[in-house]
Design an enzyme around this catalytic site. Structure first.
Site, PDB file in Angstrom:
ATOM      1  N   THR A 128      38.460  68.165  46.785  1.00 50.81           N
ATOM      2  CA  THR A 128      38.799  69.334  47.601  1.00 50.81           C
ATOM      3  C   THR A 128      37.726  69.658  48.628  1.00 50.81           C
ATOM      4  OG1 THR A 128      37.770  70.868  46.023  1.00 50.81           O
ATOM      5  CG2 THR A 128      40.104  70.327  45.689  1.00 50.81           C
ATOM      6  N   CYS A 187      31.382  75.386  43.993  1.00 50.03           N
ATOM      7  CA  CYS A 187      31.593  76.615  43.215  1.00 50.03           C
ATOM      8  C   CYS A 187      30.381  76.935  42.350  1.00 50.03           C
ATOM      9  CB  CYS A 187      32.797  76.455  42.277  1.00 50.03           C
ATOM     10  SG  CYS A 187      34.341  75.977  43.062  1.00 50.03           S
ATOM     11  N   CYS A 203      33.060  79.515  37.861  1.00 44.23           N
ATOM     12  CA  CYS A 203      34.268  79.752  38.673  1.00 44.23           C
ATOM     13  C   CYS A 203      35.507  79.815  37.774  1.00 44.23           C
ATOM     14  CB  CYS A 203      34.436  78.654  39.711  1.00 44.23           C
ATOM     15  SG  CYS A 203      35.848  78.939  40.825  1.00 44.23           S
ATOM     16  N   ARG A 243      32.383  73.109  51.425  1.00 42.03           N
ATOM     17  CA  ARG A 243      32.527  74.486  51.863  1.00 42.03           C
ATOM     18  C   ARG A 243      32.614  75.397  50.632  1.00 42.03           C
ATOM     19  NH1 ARG A 243      37.483  72.031  52.407  1.00 42.03           N
ATOM     20  NH2 ARG A 243      39.305  73.179  51.605  1.00 42.03           N
ATOM     21  N   CYS A 257      33.647  78.082  47.813  1.00 45.02           N
ATOM     22  CA  CYS A 257      34.888  78.538  47.193  1.00 45.02           C
ATOM     23  C   CYS A 257      35.132  80.011  47.538  1.00 45.02           C
ATOM     24  CB  CYS A 257      34.792  78.362  45.676  1.00 45.02           C
ATOM     25  SG  CYS A 257      36.171  79.050  44.745  1.00 45.02           S
ATOM     26  N   CYS A 265      35.118  82.232  43.832  1.00 39.17           N
ATOM     27  CA  CYS A 265      33.888  82.606  43.120  1.00 39.17           C
ATOM     28  C   CYS A 265      32.730  82.923  44.066  1.00 39.17           C
ATOM     29  CB  CYS A 265      33.483  81.524  42.124  1.00 39.17           C
ATOM     30  SG  CYS A 265      32.949  79.960  42.877  1.00 39.17           S
ATOM     31  N   CYS A 279       6.844  85.428  29.363  1.00 40.46           N
ATOM     32  CA  CYS A 279       7.076  84.878  28.029  1.00 40.46           C
ATOM     33  C   CYS A 279       7.811  83.541  28.106  1.00 40.46           C
ATOM     34  CB  CYS A 279       7.851  85.869  27.170  1.00 40.46           C
ATOM     35  SG  CYS A 279       9.414  86.423  27.869  1.00 40.46           S
TER      36      CYS A 279
END
Length: 361
Positions: free
Chosen positions: A32, A36, A40, A65, A67, A70, A317
């Protein structure tokens, strides 16, 4: 380039939508050309179709590119635009009482606001608004304003109602406001997830990732054992902490300078101060820290105090490891601990800002 966890670890985290890996890596789907967050909510891609990147800009440089679902270019926990606008309006008019009808007239969904504030502040929107008004009123009283003025300026038509609300939230009557022990809190967004920060005039008292399981108990201890009331608001120490955290994650800060206040037993404070002496980019074992403190037989007690540290990252810590060098025990999660250690080692290779920290007991 920041090194990544092993591929099989990232694949498992992606498939489980593990929030502890937020900011540690980004997933990029070859089919695609979209990248993400590991959390997501979209349907999970086949692992063989996924590439992993340490930074969002690395994924974009590779031609992916972001998403739209998300929003990986935004820090996790960032308030939506409508919530940011509402918070700004509240600061401009702290006396205003927002009814659900007024919120709806402004194009805001009261149910969404209730859920969002409950998730991100631990209280509903209306509870947050009440607490913020009282915090503003407390500041006014501390500057010498009358009780009547503080009540009327912040939307209270009844002095008895103001006194009752003040007693409930601040733990004392308005006339004794100078005796109040108040911690101001705010959220700070980081690449590894949102954090809750609390401060009083002596320094920052708490900084924790909001998903840390022990956080509710830590807040209860501050209220019950140390007598603090906790109110939302702004404080110079919190502003300074936010700026220093941004510099730290950018690899431009080796040591925090924001004042700290660390309520605890003498032994706890001794351990926490020893943690501050562990250099940026280095690690120590529990036994080494105990020997550094002059108590070589107290490694288990040192481990307990290390886990009770309320100031994540600032009191490091995360730089304490097991005897064999394994990344044992970190309240924010092992993936974050590993990421912080890698970040610090990389920062030593770059020009950095070095300064001494300020701490009060």
């Amino acid at each position: 380039m920041t090194s990544l966890p092993e591929r099989h670890v990232m694949v498992q985290a992606m498939l489980e939508s593990n929030p502890l890996f937020e900011g540690v890596f980004f997933t990029a789907v070859k089919t695609t050309r979209i990248f993400c967050r590991p959390t997501c909510p979209a349907r999970k891609p086949r692992p063989e179709n996924v590439e992993f990147y340490a930074k969002a800009e690395d994924a974009m440089t590779a031609g992916y590119r972001p998403c739209k679902r998300c929003t990986p270019l935004q820090l996790k926990g960032d308030a939506p635009a409508e919530v940011q606008t509402l918070l700004q309006e509240m600061e401009k008019a702290p006396q205003k009482r927002w009814s659900d009808a007024e919120l709806q007239q402004s194009g805001l969904d009261p149910v969404f606001l209730r859920r969002w504030f409950k998730t991100h502040y631990g209280m509903t929107f209306h509870a947050y608004a009440r607490a913020r008004r009282l915090g503003k009123a407390l500041g006014q009283l501390e500057q010498g304003e009358s009780i009547d003025a503080a009540a009327l300026d912040h939307g209270y038509q009844s002095l008895s109602g103001f006194r009752d609300a003040f007693q409930h939230h601040v733990g004392t009557q308005p006339g004794k406001s100078k005796d109040a022990r108040v911690l101001v809190f705010s959220r700070i967004l980081t690449p590894l997830g949102p954090m809750l920060a609390l401060a009083e005039d002596r320094g920052v008292v708490l900084l924790e990732f909001t998903d840390r399981p022990a956080l509710p108990a830590e807040l209860e201890e501050l209220k019950g054992r140390y007598g603090y009331s906790i109110l939302p608001g702004a404080h110079p120490h919190l502003s300074r902490l936010d700026a220093e955290l941004q510099a730290y994650f950018a690899g431009q800060l080796l040591r925090f300078t924001v004042p700290l206040h660390m309520p605890g037993t003498d032994f706890q404070q001794k351990v926490w101060r020893a943690l501050l002496d562990v250099p940026h980019g280095e690690t120590r074992t529990y036994g080494e820290l105990a020997r550094q403190m002059g108590q070589p037989l107290a490694s288990r007690a040192v481990g307990r105090a290390n886990g009770q540290n309320r100031l994540a990252i600032v009191v490091p810590c995360h730089r304490i490891v097991g005897a064999g060098g394994d990344l044992t025990g970190y309240g924010g999660g092992i993936p974050r601990k590993e990421h912080l250690l890698k970040l610090e080692k990389k920062a030593l290779e770059q020009p950095t800002l070095f300064s001494e920290g300020a701490v009060s007991a």
